[in-house]
Scaffold this active site. Structure first.
Site, PDB file in Angstrom:
ATOM      1  N   ALA A 129       0.801  -1.233   0.000  1.00 31.79           N
ATOM      2  CA  ALA A 129       0.000   0.000   0.000  1.00 31.79           C
ATOM      3  C   ALA A 129       0.826   1.272   0.000  1.00 31.79           C
ATOM      4  CB  ALA A 129      -0.939  -0.002   1.213  1.00 31.79           C
ATOM      5  N   SER A 131       2.481   2.460  -2.600  1.00 28.63           N
ATOM      6  CA  SER A 131       2.522   3.092  -3.920  1.00 28.63           C
ATOM      7  C   SER A 131       1.421   2.525  -4.805  1.00 28.63           C
ATOM      8  CB  SER A 131       3.895   2.878  -4.595  1.00 28.63           C
ATOM      9  OG  SER A 131       4.107   1.495  -4.846  1.00 28.63           O
ATOM     10  N   SER A 257      -5.624 -10.007 -12.531  1.00 34.40           N
ATOM     11  CA  SER A 257      -5.333  -9.360 -13.813  1.00 34.40           C
ATOM     12  C   SER A 257      -6.027 -10.110 -14.931  1.00 34.40           C
ATOM     13  CB  SER A 257      -3.828  -9.332 -14.073  1.00 34.40           C
ATOM     14  OG  SER A 257      -3.556  -8.893 -15.392  1.00 34.40           O
ATOM     15  N   TYR A 290       3.886 -14.433 -14.169  1.00 32.98           N
ATOM     16  CA  TYR A 290       2.905 -13.473 -13.650  1.00 32.98           C
ATOM     17  C   TYR A 290       1.483 -13.915 -14.008  1.00 32.98           C
ATOM     18  CZ  TYR A 290       0.388  -9.026 -13.139  1.00 32.98           C
ATOM     19  OH  TYR A 290      -0.507  -8.043 -12.780  1.00 32.98           O
TER      20      TYR A 290
END
Length: 356
Positions: A129, A131, A257, A290
């Site tokens: 948290a 950035s 994502s 990822y």
């Protein structure tokens, strides 16, 4: 007409203008009520129209609501350095009616989504948290009254993020705690410290992630992208699930994502291939690692909701937006270049000076 004249209601020009002796006031949560001083009574309905009203929106910028020693609400105008018992929102009241839900789009900010929400009774933990998306989420929750804990790997950056939020609102309840998702020991220590404080946990946002970084192993011997993006969060939720249940209604939010669609976890025979999750260096491709971690996020979120929803804990996974411009791409110059060219067409988490 005789009754109106007797009550002093026939000498006003506007339908909404109050008769003599009446005063418009508002409750702490913005509902308007009317006080009649001659008879020392109050009512919700307007004495002339019979309608109920509420204040529109939040307090204007620079205003703050407080309570005096007698329990009466008053308002502080920090810009003009004055106080009043008149709610400034009463200049913009609306009739009590069914309000259509607001539609949000790609330009909507977190503050706009939370507009008018009172989160003063909520405790929120957000990983990563200091950035990007995590910071904007923490800031928005804190500015709406929540007690927000920034779970960050780098303590100094976490403290800097806390100071930025408290500079914006001195009464923000926000703090930083150390959490390194690349270390299962650190995850366990974070959970133990949090539990020792006997705090509830209403919202847990699993946000922290890395992307396009070189192959490396964590201290636990696992590929780092997989552990940071998924396994560390999995372990964190496992350790805190009893707190979430006791705090119900509670929520776990997993930032995943759209790229989870571009991979799978099965071999040529259609069986789950667990070795794909933490591959050796010669079989490692950062973007694929990822994608697989984000697919694990989705599967985890779905199963967690199935198991925890009967106990009052819901779980949601989300895609934050295509080509969201944050610092997550910083490990690979090619991705940084791609994001730089795409930046004018994407939503940014650095609209203010919040990148740390």
């Amino acid at each position: 007409m005789a009754a109106l004249k007797y009550a002093g209601m026939d000498d006003t020009d506007s339908e909404d203008e109050l008769p003599p002796g009446w005063e418009e006031r508002s409750t702490k949560d913005g509902w308007v009520y009317y006080a009649y001083h001659e008879e020392m009574k109050t009512q919700w309905e307007h004495p002339k129209t019979g309608k109920k009203k509420r204040c529109a929106g939040a307090l204007p910028y620079g205003w703050e609501q407080e309570t005096d020693d007698k329990g009466q609400i008053f308002y502080i105008d920090h810009i003009n350095k004055r106080t009043t018992y008149f709610d400034p929102r009463q200049a913009f009241t609306i009739e009590d009616m069914q309000v259509k839900p607001k539609r949000y789009d790609g330009n909507t900010t977190a503050l706009e989504v939370l507009h008018d929400r009172d989160l003063s009774d909520k405790v929120v933990v957000i990983t990563g948290a200091n950035s990007g998306i995590g910071f904007e989420t923490a800031r928005s929750f804190a500015l709406h009254g929540a007690h927000v804990i920034l779970a960050c790997r780098n303590q100094s950056r976490g403290i800097k993020a806390v100071s930025l939020i408290t500079e914006e609102w001195r009464k923000a309840r926000v703090e930083a705690m150390t959490l390194d998702l690349a270390s299962l020991r650190s995850v366990r220590e974070f959970a133990e410290i949090f539990k020792a404080r006997k705090l509830p946990l209403h919202i847990l946002v699993c946000n922290a992630a890395v992307c396009t970084q070189p192959w490396s192993l964590t201290e636990d011997g696992l590929e780092s992208t997989f552990q940071i993006c998924h396994l560390g969060h999995f372990y964190l939720v496992e350790l805190l699930q009893d707190v979430l249940r006791h705090s119900a209604p509670a929520r776990v939010v997993v930032v995943s994502s759209e790229s989870h669609r571009f991979t799978d976890l099965v071999d040529s025979c259609g069986k789950v291939e667990l070795s794909l999750l933490s591959p050796p260096q010669k079989e490692y491709w950062s973007m694929l690692a990822y994608n697989r971690a984000k697919l694990c996020n989705i599967l985890f979120s779905n199963e967690l909701h199935r198991r925890m929803s009967p106990h009052g804990v819901t779980c949601n996974a989300l895609h934050p937006g295509n080509m969201m411009y944050t610092s997550i791409h910083r490990s690979w110059w090619l991705m940084t270049l791609l994001f730089t060219f795409a930046r004018p067409f994407t939503k940014s988490m650095q609209l203010h000076s919040y990148h740390i």
